[in-house]
Design an enzyme around this catalytic site. Structure first.
Site, PDB file in Angstrom:
ATOM      1  N   CYS A  78     -97.969  58.635 -50.602  1.00 26.20           N
ATOM      2  CA  CYS A  78     -98.278  57.495 -51.452  1.00 26.20           C
ATOM      3  C   CYS A  78     -98.961  56.473 -50.557  1.00 26.20           C
ATOM      4  O   CYS A  78     -98.345  55.958 -49.635  1.00 26.20           O
ATOM      5  CB  CYS A  78     -96.978  56.932 -52.010  1.00 26.20           C
ATOM      6  N   THR A  87     -93.483  65.729 -34.979  1.00 22.17           N
ATOM      7  CA  THR A  87     -94.846  65.184 -35.071  1.00 22.17           C
ATOM      8  C   THR A  87     -95.507  65.168 -33.699  1.00 22.17           C
ATOM      9  O   THR A  87     -96.672  65.567 -33.554  1.00 22.17           O
ATOM     10  CB  THR A  87     -94.792  63.749 -35.646  1.00 22.17           C
ATOM     11  N   THR A 117     -89.267  59.013 -19.909  1.00 22.25           N
ATOM     12  CA  THR A 117     -87.880  59.279 -19.518  1.00 22.25           C
ATOM     13  C   THR A 117     -87.181  60.061 -20.616  1.00 22.25           C
ATOM     14  O   THR A 117     -87.278  59.701 -21.802  1.00 22.25           O
ATOM     15  CB  THR A 117     -87.150  57.935 -19.269  1.00 22.25           C
TER      16      THR A 117
HETATM   17  N1  PLP Z   1     -93.694  69.485 -39.641  1.00 22.19           N
HETATM   18  C1  PLP Z   1     -93.055  69.720 -40.799  1.00 22.19           C
HETATM   19  C2  PLP Z   1     -93.300  70.997 -41.531  1.00 22.19           C
HETATM   20  C3  PLP Z   1     -92.167  68.771 -41.307  1.00 22.19           C
HETATM   21  O1  PLP Z   1     -91.533  68.998 -42.461  1.00 22.19           O
HETATM   22  C4  PLP Z   1     -91.966  67.571 -40.589  1.00 22.19           C
HETATM   23  C5  PLP Z   1     -91.092  66.498 -41.121  1.00 22.19           C
HETATM   24  O2  PLP Z   1     -91.130  66.191 -42.292  1.00 22.19           O
HETATM   25  C6  PLP Z   1     -92.643  67.386 -39.371  1.00 22.19           C
HETATM   26  C7  PLP Z   1     -93.500  68.376 -38.941  1.00 22.19           C
HETATM   27  C8  PLP Z   1     -92.446  66.162 -38.551  1.00 22.19           C
HETATM   28  O3  PLP Z   1     -91.248  66.239 -37.812  1.00 22.19           O
HETATM   29  P1  PLP Z   1     -90.550  64.894 -37.244  1.00 22.19           P
HETATM   30  O4  PLP Z   1     -89.952  64.200 -38.412  1.00 22.19           O
HETATM   31  O5  PLP Z   1     -89.530  65.390 -36.264  1.00 22.19           O
HETATM   32  O6  PLP Z   1     -91.620  64.097 -36.570  1.00 22.19           O
END
Ligand code: PLP
Length: 403
Positions: A331, A70, A240
């Protein structure tokens, strides 16, 4: 014994990743400190960076560690937009696929609402695939006005693999950076990290620890930082570094990419068996997404609609029967929303709300498929009855209101 069929959400930690982490957890040094302990931690980080860069085919300085997929997606989308529109205010267009994960979708929406970005959502076909010709046409129709393009390598809900090479070619010709979310693709199908300008990956999706990931960013590419502080990662990302997690992440990447072909073939065979048998015990059920081979769909992904049943009811009943799966859709405030991915593919909201994702991973076995197939008939029968009661009470309420 519980059956776990939600590996796309997160998959168990690999032994090699656990061992690598355990060997590092006792270390004290901050990887930015100049003394011996700090340098020892720094060495672990840089060795891990080399392993990941080597596995991806990029140079180590192109790997920026983050706290997961993310953050990597946010850094790419906002960082590229701010850098590009800062250099040239005419570049305010953002092209992004409708079926992106929320980690891309939401920052793109946010840029549109708060930063004056002109957002163009790229359509997908019935299988969930972006048309590279649409990307090319959009870039050619508005030369010099696009800040970035974002298209994921493979979709997290229906597993559709996108034509990244063609899209990258269109972006290169137009001189526009391409961001690719490869969180679901890496470790399952071949991923060429040299094609996009930035690429997000996440450790816990491939058997590494949670809370760590990376963004690959082409050398010389300008990215505006989201966080400010020590500038530990190329002055683009501060904080860090989490040495044990980075070390575990590198061990998982090394292991998973090392035997990907054989593992993915085994997982795909299990997935195909799952689909054939689910369709046999659930007459009227429909598979969503592309039915082609590994170049078209992630090997561990199965996505099925069960008309007449609500996905939430199916999920809870399967859970009660010891089988863990996912609806894949969001949801909010307890109200199930139909998936934006399925809606983007032209699937109607009622069918979208009757769908489940089954995802297989490295520990999946024939017993997992057998357990799902054994549990499903009774679950469908109960969920179908619950659906009928709900529909008839809604019809009765509508008749009362109309009277
Ligand atoms: N992008 C995709 C396609 C994902 O499936 C996910 C997680 O579900 C993410 C990004 C987010 O990754 P993270 O859980 O490491 O933040």
């Amino acid at each position: 014994m519980r059956t776990y069929l939600d590996h796309a959400a997160t998959t168990p930690l690999l032994d090699c990743a656990r061992d690598a982490m355990v060997g590092t957890l006792g270390m004290t040094g901050n990887a930015s400190s100049l003394h011996g302990a700090g340098r020892a931690s720094r060495r672990r980080v840089e060795e891990s960076r080399e392993v990941i860069a080597g596995a991806l085919g990029v140079v180590p300085s192109e790997v920026i560690f983050t706290a997961g997929g993310t953050e990597a997606d946010n850094l790419a989308v906002k960082g590229l937009y701010w850098a590009r529109s800062g250099q040239d205010p005419a570049r305010r267009r953002v092209l992004a696929a409708r079926i992106e994960h929320h980690a891309v979708l939401d920052p793109v929406h946010w840029l549109g609402e708060h930063e004056g970005a002109e957002v163009v959502w790229l359509d997908v076909d019935r299988e969930g695939r972006v048309d590279a010709a649409q990307v090319r046409a959009e870039l050619e129709a508005h030369p010099g006005r696009t800040a970035l393009v974002a298209v994921m390598w493979a979709n997290n809900e229906v597993g559709t693999v996108q034509p990244i090479a063609e899209i990258a070619d269109a972006c290169t010709r137009a001189g526009v950076p391409l961001h690719v979310d490869a969180v679901q693709a890496l470790g399952s199908i071949p991923v060429d990290a040299s094609l996009p300008d930035t690429m997000a990956i996440s450790s816990h999706k491939l058997g590494g620890p949670l809370g760590v990931g990376a963004l690959t960013a082409r050398r010389g590419l300008e990215l505006t930082p989201l966080t400010h502080g020590g500038g530990q990662e190329r002055q683009v990302r501060s904080g860090t570094l989490d040495v044990p997690s980075i070390v575990g992440f590198a061990a998982a990447v090394d292991h998973v990419l090392g035997d990907m072909a054989a593992r993915s073939a085994r997982i795909q065979e299990l997935r195909d068996d799952l689909l054939v048998r689910v369709l046999a015990v659930a007459p009227g059920s429909i598979v969503n997404g592309d039915l082609g081979g590994p170049e078209a769909r992630l090997p561990g992904n199965a996505h099925v609609s069960f008309p007449g049943c609500e996905s939430d009811a199916l999920l809870m009943l399967l859970d009660a029967a010891g089988v863990e799966v996912s609806t894949g859709s969001a949801c909010s405030a307890g109200v199930p929303e139909p998936s934006h991915v399925l809606l983007g593919m032209g699937i109607d909201p009622v069918r979208a709300r009757s769908s489940l994702r089954f995802s297989l991973g490295h520990p999946s076995s024939q017993e997992d498929v057998d357990a799902l197939v054994a549990a499903l008939p009774a679950v469908l029968e109960r969920a179908g009855r619950a659906g009928q009661i709900r529909v008839s009470s809604q019809m009765a309420a509508a008749a009362r209101d109309g009277a």
